[in-house]
Design a protein around this motif. Sequence first.
Motif, PDB file in Angstrom:
ATOM      1  N   TYR A 282       0.837  -1.384  -0.205  1.00 30.00           N
ATOM      2  CA  TYR A 282      -0.156   0.012   0.081  1.00 30.00           C
ATOM      3  C   TYR A 282       0.789   1.147   0.043  1.00 30.00           C
ATOM      4  O   TYR A 282       1.919   1.156   0.343  1.00 30.00           O
ATOM      5  CB  TYR A 282      -0.687   0.176   1.058  1.00 30.00           C
ATOM      6  N   HIS A 414      -8.317  -1.940  -0.766  1.00 33.55           N
ATOM      7  CA  HIS A 414      -7.746  -3.428  -0.060  1.00 33.55           C
ATOM      8  C   HIS A 414      -6.814  -4.243  -1.289  1.00 33.55           C
ATOM      9  O   HIS A 414      -7.583  -3.914  -2.908  1.00 33.55           O
ATOM     10  CB  HIS A 414      -9.148  -3.902   0.740  1.00 33.55           C
ATOM     11  N   VAL A 418      -8.631  -9.515   2.551  1.00 35.32           N
ATOM     12  CA  VAL A 418      -8.601  -9.128   3.483  1.00 35.32           C
ATOM     13  C   VAL A 418      -9.780  -9.528   4.838  1.00 35.32           C
ATOM     14  O   VAL A 418      -9.783  -9.538   5.637  1.00 35.32           O
ATOM     15  CB  VAL A 418      -9.863  -7.514   3.165  1.00 35.32           C
ATOM     16  N   CYS A 465      -3.203  -5.478   2.533  1.00 37.57           N
ATOM     17  CA  CYS A 465      -3.176  -4.437   2.540  1.00 37.57           C
ATOM     18  C   CYS A 465      -4.151  -3.797   2.982  1.00 37.57           C
ATOM     19  O   CYS A 465      -5.732  -4.149   1.887  1.00 37.57           O
ATOM     20  CB  CYS A 465      -2.313  -3.994   1.661  1.00 37.57           C
ATOM     21  N   VAL A 466      -4.745  -3.005   3.677  1.00 41.18           N
ATOM     22  CA  VAL A 466      -6.082  -2.285   3.873  1.00 41.18           C
ATOM     23  C   VAL A 466      -5.640  -0.802   4.234  1.00 41.18           C
ATOM     24  O   VAL A 466      -4.825  -0.226   4.357  1.00 41.18           O
ATOM     25  CB  VAL A 466      -7.125  -2.131   4.586  1.00 41.18           C
TER      26      VAL A 466
END
Length: 473
Positions: A282, A414, A418, A465-466
């Motif tokens: 990210y 995202h 997730v 990843c968020v």
Amino acid sequence: MPSHVSADRPAAQPPGRGSVEALISQTRRLKGDVDAVRRDTRSPGSDSEERWQRALYDLALHQLNDLDEHLAQLRDGPAPPPAGAEAAPARPAPPAPGSLLSRVGSAEWNLLTDEASWSGELFQILGRDPAAPALTLDELPAVVLDEDRPRLTAMVTDCLVDAKPIDGEFRVLRPDGNVRTVHMMGEPVLGGDGSTASMWAVLRDVSELRLSQRTVRETRDTMQRHRRRAETEQRLAVELQEAVLPPGRGALRLPSRGPGTLDVAARHLPSGAGTLLGGDWYDALELPDGGTLLSVGDLTGHGVAVASGMTMLLGAVRGMAMAGTQPGQLMSLLNQLLDATVQPALGSAVCCRYRPATRTLTWAQAGHPAPLLFRGGTGCALSAPDGVLLGVTSGAGYGQTEVTLEPGDLLLLHTDGVVPGHSGADSLGALLGLAPRFGAARTAQDCVRAVVEEFGESEREDEACVLVARVGE
């Protein structure tokens, strides 16, 4: 000649038949259990730990088979002589090849007459003609490998001179060229005057046993090497990731001042224990023109090579964004870069360029889930422009689209994974279901915390990843 007396203490009385039968039953039950577990294991493949486990199962079964045969001999006792044995003893049938009896022989060497007496099994173990005379102690080293002769000589000397028991191994070369490993146990037999009159020994062919043990050691060593290599790769991959990704535990304000700024927070969600780090990333970066870059992506695979590739892609994204490249063109150039790398790889990404003066978001994607927009207590996925996975097709084109945001809007970017155990529509539905919690949250960091609390921070099949960005007034 005086009768010989063993240098050791008198033998204990043999165990009762019932107790030995119980031991045999326990041994056979254990053999069945071990064999059942062994059959359930997968066939030996590339996994070094599976090969090591199977080698241990094979070794355990080998030793349990020997134990079963030893106990059976204890239970049955010596075979009774056939009728008329006093006149003409019948020659016993040779033991079955590979059986325990065929791997155990005995010998006695008379030091007074220099005679040697071997059992038929010992001739078979050493591959010698039973009609030939047994080898004397002076002749025995001739069949032993050169490097093992000093060991045999030392054992025999200690036994004859110092009355020490023999317990050791050496390798022999049979006439057919086959090398066998022999374990020898013996002791001196004393004459009536206390001097050594002869030496007896039991010799066992342990070649298959030692082969099984060597296989266990080798597969264990291979497994440990693979484990150390994996730990090193994991450490390097983590160091690479930590060096290039923005801090995931704090919040950012981008751009740093002015109206329409973004409150940004992000988190890397690791996979379960024992899984190598993947290529998820990210990024949030303030651009020279006052805009903001938001991006997330995923390079397929795991390990340090993938982490290195992710570092290269993220560096390219930042460099091109700083140079003013628009998201659609940026994706096309990333595709060319990935297509030109030595290690073929596939990747997905979404790249957004936010202009705070107009609150407009221009974005493009490459085979990646679209950003989610939350407004007024509800959420939806943005309509995605065209874009295939990075690295799939040379010269692929990537579209871009633009959306105007409003104060209080919340964007969620995202990567896959997730929501553990869910993908596609199920994952989208679970994330959109967080709209009420996002509406009650005061900061982007609170929103990221809500995602972590809802779906967990670890123990997922794949990392993720968020990134959350909330539009300010």
